[in-house]
Motif scaffolding. Structure first.
Motif, PDB file in Angstrom:
ATOM      1  N   ALA A 164       2.007  64.678 -15.671  1.00  0.00           N
ATOM      2  CA  ALA A 164       3.446  64.812 -15.432  1.00  0.00           C
ATOM      3  C   ALA A 164       3.717  65.206 -13.984  1.00  0.00           C
ATOM      4  O   ALA A 164       4.652  64.704 -13.349  1.00  0.00           O
ATOM      5  CB  ALA A 164       4.043  65.845 -16.387  1.00  0.00           C
ATOM      6  N   LEU A 165       2.895  66.096 -13.437  1.00  0.00           N
ATOM      7  CA  LEU A 165       3.053  66.500 -12.041  1.00  0.00           C
ATOM      8  C   LEU A 165       2.883  65.305 -11.106  1.00  0.00           C
ATOM      9  O   LEU A 165       3.631  65.149 -10.140  1.00  0.00           O
ATOM     10  CB  LEU A 165       2.039  67.590 -11.688  1.00  0.00           C
ATOM     11  CG  LEU A 165       2.219  68.941 -12.372  1.00  0.00           C
ATOM     12  CD1 LEU A 165       1.037  69.858 -12.064  1.00  0.00           C
ATOM     13  CD2 LEU A 165       3.521  69.602 -11.929  1.00  0.00           C
ATOM     14  N   ALA A 166       1.904  64.467 -11.399  1.00  0.00           N
ATOM     15  CA  ALA A 166       1.657  63.286 -10.556  1.00  0.00           C
ATOM     16  C   ALA A 166       2.836  62.314 -10.616  1.00  0.00           C
ATOM     17  O   ALA A 166       3.235  61.741  -9.594  1.00  0.00           O
ATOM     18  CB  ALA A 166       0.367  62.590 -11.001  1.00  0.00           C
ATOM     19  N   ILE A 167       3.410  62.139 -11.795  1.00  0.00           N
ATOM     20  CA  ILE A 167       4.550  61.231 -11.947  1.00  0.00           C
ATOM     21  C   ILE A 167       5.754  61.750 -11.172  1.00  0.00           C
ATOM     22  O   ILE A 167       6.447  60.991 -10.473  1.00  0.00           O
ATOM     23  CB  ILE A 167       4.890  61.050 -13.439  1.00  0.00           C
ATOM     24  CG1 ILE A 167       3.768  60.287 -14.149  1.00  0.00           C
ATOM     25  CG2 ILE A 167       6.224  60.329 -13.609  1.00  0.00           C
ATOM     26  CD1 ILE A 167       3.911  60.247 -15.658  1.00  0.00           C
ATOM     27  N   ILE A 168       6.011  63.057 -11.277  1.00  0.00           N
ATOM     28  CA  ILE A 168       7.148  63.664 -10.568  1.00  0.00           C
ATOM     29  C   ILE A 168       6.975  63.528  -9.060  1.00  0.00           C
ATOM     30  O   ILE A 168       7.909  63.168  -8.337  1.00  0.00           O
ATOM     31  CB  ILE A 168       7.303  65.135 -10.978  1.00  0.00           C
ATOM     32  CG1 ILE A 168       7.722  65.240 -12.446  1.00  0.00           C
ATOM     33  CG2 ILE A 168       8.326  65.841 -10.090  1.00  0.00           C
ATOM     34  CD1 ILE A 168       7.632  66.646 -13.009  1.00  0.00           C
ATOM     35  N   ARG A 169       5.763  63.802  -8.568  1.00  0.00           N
ATOM     36  CA  ARG A 169       5.509  63.697  -7.133  1.00  0.00           C
ATOM     37  C   ARG A 169       5.655  62.240  -6.664  1.00  0.00           C
ATOM     38  O   ARG A 169       6.269  61.972  -5.619  1.00  0.00           O
ATOM     39  CB  ARG A 169       4.106  64.215  -6.802  1.00  0.00           C
ATOM     40  CG  ARG A 169       3.696  64.032  -5.340  1.00  0.00           C
ATOM     41  CD  ARG A 169       4.550  64.845  -4.391  1.00  0.00           C
ATOM     42  NE  ARG A 169       4.181  64.573  -3.001  1.00  0.00           N
ATOM     43  CZ  ARG A 169       4.672  65.234  -1.951  1.00  0.00           C
ATOM     44  NH1 ARG A 169       5.561  66.189  -2.129  1.00  0.00           N
ATOM     45  NH2 ARG A 169       4.281  64.931  -0.741  1.00  0.00           N
ATOM     46  N   SER A 170       5.132  61.300  -7.429  1.00  0.00           N
ATOM     47  CA  SER A 170       5.241  59.886  -7.056  1.00  0.00           C
ATOM     48  C   SER A 170       6.699  59.447  -7.003  1.00  0.00           C
ATOM     49  O   SER A 170       7.093  58.675  -6.111  1.00  0.00           O
ATOM     50  CB  SER A 170       4.461  59.010  -8.048  1.00  0.00           C
ATOM     51  OG  SER A 170       3.079  59.272  -7.976  1.00  0.00           O
ATOM     52  N   SER A 171       7.499  59.957  -7.927  1.00  0.00           N
ATOM     53  CA  SER A 171       8.918  59.621  -7.936  1.00  0.00           C
ATOM     54  C   SER A 171       9.609  60.121  -6.678  1.00  0.00           C
ATOM     55  O   SER A 171      10.388  59.390  -6.054  1.00  0.00           O
ATOM     56  CB  SER A 171       9.589  60.229  -9.174  1.00  0.00           C
ATOM     57  OG  SER A 171      10.981  60.037  -9.143  1.00  0.00           O
ATOM     58  N   GLU A 172       9.293  61.362  -6.274  1.00  0.00           N
ATOM     59  CA  GLU A 172       9.941  61.891  -5.075  1.00  0.00           C
ATOM     60  C   GLU A 172       9.447  61.173  -3.822  1.00  0.00           C
ATOM     61  O   GLU A 172      10.222  60.926  -2.896  1.00  0.00           O
ATOM     62  CB  GLU A 172       9.723  63.396  -4.953  1.00  0.00           C
ATOM     63  CG  GLU A 172      10.590  64.011  -3.885  1.00  0.00           C
ATOM     64  CD  GLU A 172      10.577  65.522  -3.855  1.00  0.00           C
ATOM     65  OE1 GLU A 172      11.437  66.100  -3.173  1.00  0.00           O
ATOM     66  OE2 GLU A 172       9.693  66.129  -4.487  1.00  0.00           O
ATOM     67  N   GLU A 173       8.174  60.812  -3.788  1.00  0.00           N
ATOM     68  CA  GLU A 173       7.661  60.044  -2.650  1.00  0.00           C
ATOM     69  C   GLU A 173       8.382  58.699  -2.545  1.00  0.00           C
ATOM     70  O   GLU A 173       8.713  58.241  -1.440  1.00  0.00           O
ATOM     71  CB  GLU A 173       6.152  59.830  -2.808  1.00  0.00           C
ATOM     72  CG  GLU A 173       5.329  61.085  -2.572  1.00  0.00           C
ATOM     73  CD  GLU A 173       3.858  60.892  -2.850  1.00  0.00           C
ATOM     74  OE1 GLU A 173       3.039  61.665  -2.327  1.00  0.00           O
ATOM     75  OE2 GLU A 173       3.510  59.952  -3.604  1.00  0.00           O
ATOM     76  N   SER A 174       8.641  58.083  -3.681  1.00  0.00           N
ATOM     77  CA  SER A 174       9.360  56.808  -3.684  1.00  0.00           C
ATOM     78  C   SER A 174      10.790  56.994  -3.192  1.00  0.00           C
ATOM     79  O   SER A 174      11.295  56.182  -2.395  1.00  0.00           O
ATOM     80  CB  SER A 174       9.366  56.223  -5.095  1.00  0.00           C
ATOM     81  OG  SER A 174      10.153  55.058  -5.161  1.00  0.00           O
ATOM     82  N   GLN A 175      11.452  58.050  -3.640  1.00  0.00           N
ATOM     83  CA  GLN A 175      12.822  58.331  -3.187  1.00  0.00           C
ATOM     84  C   GLN A 175      12.861  58.575  -1.688  1.00  0.00           C
ATOM     85  O   GLN A 175      13.801  58.153  -0.999  1.00  0.00           O
ATOM     86  CB  GLN A 175      13.376  59.531  -3.954  1.00  0.00           C
ATOM     87  CG  GLN A 175      13.664  59.250  -5.413  1.00  0.00           C
ATOM     88  CD  GLN A 175      13.896  60.510  -6.224  1.00  0.00           C
ATOM     89  OE1 GLN A 175      13.630  61.627  -5.750  1.00  0.00           O
ATOM     90  NE2 GLN A 175      14.382  60.353  -7.436  1.00  0.00           N
ATOM     91  N   GLU A 176      11.857  59.245  -1.163  1.00  0.00           N
ATOM     92  CA  GLU A 176      11.801  59.495   0.279  1.00  0.00           C
ATOM     93  C   GLU A 176      11.585  58.198   1.045  1.00  0.00           C
ATOM     94  O   GLU A 176      12.257  57.940   2.055  1.00  0.00           O
ATOM     95  CB  GLU A 176      10.677  60.487   0.588  1.00  0.00           C
ATOM     96  CG  GLU A 176      10.993  61.929   0.240  1.00  0.00           C
ATOM     97  CD  GLU A 176      11.890  62.597   1.271  1.00  0.00           C
ATOM     98  OE1 GLU A 176      11.848  62.208   2.459  1.00  0.00           O
ATOM     99  OE2 GLU A 176      12.634  63.517   0.886  1.00  0.00           O
ATOM    100  N   SER A 177      10.662  57.381   0.589  1.00  0.00           N
ATOM    101  CA  SER A 177      10.334  56.158   1.335  1.00  0.00           C
ATOM    102  C   SER A 177      11.471  55.150   1.310  1.00  0.00           C
ATOM    103  O   SER A 177      11.639  54.378   2.259  1.00  0.00           O
ATOM    104  CB  SER A 177       9.058  55.519   0.769  1.00  0.00           C
ATOM    105  OG  SER A 177       9.261  55.089  -0.561  1.00  0.00           O
TER     106      SER A 177
END
Length: 541
Positions: A230-243
């Protein structure tokens, strides 16, 4: 061994270390002294209401052992994974203007510290420091770890008591006026501010009689074990929002996060099992701190604390600055003016539970708070690529510089980026600084527990060699400098050094769609790259 060989040394703790470069020894052969096995509670004395512990004892253990004897540490940080030595080294605190205030070091009555010495003393000297030695006492109980190794601490406690907690959600339109008074109205008051949503959550928190029914428990959601997947999914989502520069996505996720926290009372329960409504009443030791993610399996493969570096999880900057109570209203209003320009600008902070505002009282410790203040704790996304600018980079930098430079805020010693510590020692008054450095010279004349970083922070090196004296590409993105030219930002990605929008003296990395100096900036970058290897700069990471 370290003293004999004149090796640089620092103390490290088992769960955490400071966010800035406070615990890093200089040199390739520097020593880290761990306190993992300095973990004993030595004496609990209900008669004198004191507890003596070794410095590696965690806040969790301290709270539990004191409660068994009917005692309580009245104020403490909310995260119980800190060690007692770490608490004192960084000036960690809870939230209160009552009594002696919320800083743990103000409840120390005696400490033992081991400092370097000569061969006659087997290269180490044990010093016992208490209130009868005011200069040494006021230096040692908040020392940044530069005096030696704290081995044992005795703290003044209080009889165990009950508290009653209610979270009240309000519009933030009058937050500036309310913030200055709220801390005097409730003993354990704090405020959590969600600026982009225009909301503030007031913690109405006071002592109550021990015969008031209730067995409440604090298990804060952000400090619970979380599935690593779940932590990895949340982090990936925020990285996508940033990019993709997806501000709307961040704001939607922020509202969902805060709604979940509010609905679940931030992890409070009335009986240790379920939340059934306010107020939540319980014993102080069950409410004052939490951190059950420390019970995650050692390898972190299944569950972990959200920020555990062994898994893909949170990776963030943390700006934590105390502003004098007389200036808090103006600071809040300036931040609100920034938000009037774009309401989405601080949604990213709300993904990390907004801005936590705690009350801190002035302290007689030489490196403690200089006046009654409100502490603003801001956590926000950090890219794994140091030269990658963040969404709303300029707004968050302007908030940081407003707090530090316009309002003269003091940084938390265990948090913050480098720029927060630039010239910080000048805010502590000449007498305090001289007294602290005098004790430092007496305890560790060779500077074995110092480093280049702490010397710069304490103003020991030449004033021209400040902690932010850097001149490299992208240094402002990581807070290693305040930008003065475009190359300190990310001009190749459309971020240029410009004045702040509300605080014109600020210098921030601002995104510009049509930069007015793109060609000259490109030439400047090329010149800088060609001469960089021949130019000596100070870069402290």
């Amino acid at each position: 061994m370290g003293t004999m060989s004149k090796r640089k040394m620092k103390v490290a703790t088992r769960y955490s270390h400071s966010i800035p470069k406070l615990v890093c020894p200089d040199g390739e052969d520097g020593l880290l002294i761990r306190t993992k096995y300095l973990n004993r509670t030595l004496k609990v004395d209900p008669t004198t209401m004191t507890i003596s512990v070794e410095s590696g004892v965690t806040l969790r253990q301290l709270i539990d052992d004191a409660a068994k004897a009917g005692l309580a540490l009245p104020y403490a940080p909310y995260w119980w994974g800190l060690t007692v030595g770490g608490l004192l080294g960084t000036g960690a605190h809870g939230s209160s203007l009552w009594g002696k205030g919320s800083s743990v070091h103000d409840y120390v009555v005696e400490l033992r510290i081991i400092t370097p010495a000569g061969p006659k003393d087997n290269y180490a000297k044990l010093r016992v420091v208490d209130t009868t030695q005011p200069d040494e006492f006021n230096a040692a109980r908040l020392s940044l770890g530069v005096l030696g190794v704290i081995s044992q601490v005795t703290l003044r406690m209080q009889p165990l008591f009950k508290r009653s907690i209610t979270y009240l959600v309000k519009n933030d339109s009058d937050l500036g006026e309310q913030a200055g008074e709220f801390g005097y109205q409730h003993e354990f008051a704090d405020i959590t501010w969600y600026p982009s949503q225009g909301k503030a959550v007031y913690r109405i928190d006071d002592r109550v009689s021990s015969n008031v029914s209730g067995n409440g428990l604090n298990d804060f959601i952000g400090f619970r074990s979380t599935l690593s997947l779940a932590l990895a999914i949340i982090r990936s989502s925020e990285e996508s929002q940033e990019s993709t520069r997806n501000a709307d996505g961040k704001c939607i996720d922020a509202k969902l996060t805060t709604s979940t926290l509010m609905t679940s009372a931030f992890g409070l329960t009335n009986n240790g099992i379920a939340f059934t409504g306010y107020p939540v009443v319980g014993y102080h030791n069950r409410l004052q701190a939490s951190g059950t993610c420390l019970d995650s399996l050692e390898d972190g493969h299944i569950t972990a604390c959200p920020w555990d570096p062994r898994v893909k999880g949170q990776f963030f900057h943390q700006t934590t600055i105390s502003i004098g109570l007389s200036k808090v209203k103006s600071f809040i209003q300036d931040v609100q003016k920034l938000l009037e320009l774009d309401r989405k600008a601080l949604c990213g902070l709300e993904l990390y539970n907004g801005i936590l505002m705690r009350y801190v009282k002035s302290s007689s410790a030489y490196l403690g708070k200089q006046e009654d203040a409100m502490d603003f704790d801001i956590t926000y996304y950090r890219s794994s690529e140091p030269k990658s600018p963040r969404l709303y980079e300029d707004i968050i930098e302007e908030v940081e510089q407003l707090a530090l430079f316009k309002y003269g805020g003091l940084p938390h010693w265990g948090k913050n980026r480098n720029l927060a510590f630039d010239g910080v020692i000048n805010k502590y008054g000449g007498r305090n600084v001289k007294a602290f450095l005098k004790v430092k010279q007496m305890y560790d004349p060779q500077g074995l527990f110092s480093s280049e970083w702490t010397d710069k922070v304490l103003g020991i090196e030449n004033e021209s060699e400040t902690i932010t004296r850097v001149n490299v590409e992208g240094c402002a993105l990581e807070g290693l400098c305040v930008c003065s030219q475009d190359l300190h930002c990310a001009p190749q990605k459309g971020y240029f050094c410009r004045p702040g929008r509300v605080y014109k003296d600020a210098r921030v990395c601002m995104p510009l769609k049509t930069p007015d100096s793109s060609s000259s900036t490109a030439k400047s970058i090329q010149r800088h790259r060609s001469t960089h290897n021949a130019h000596h700069t100070h870069l402290i990471r």
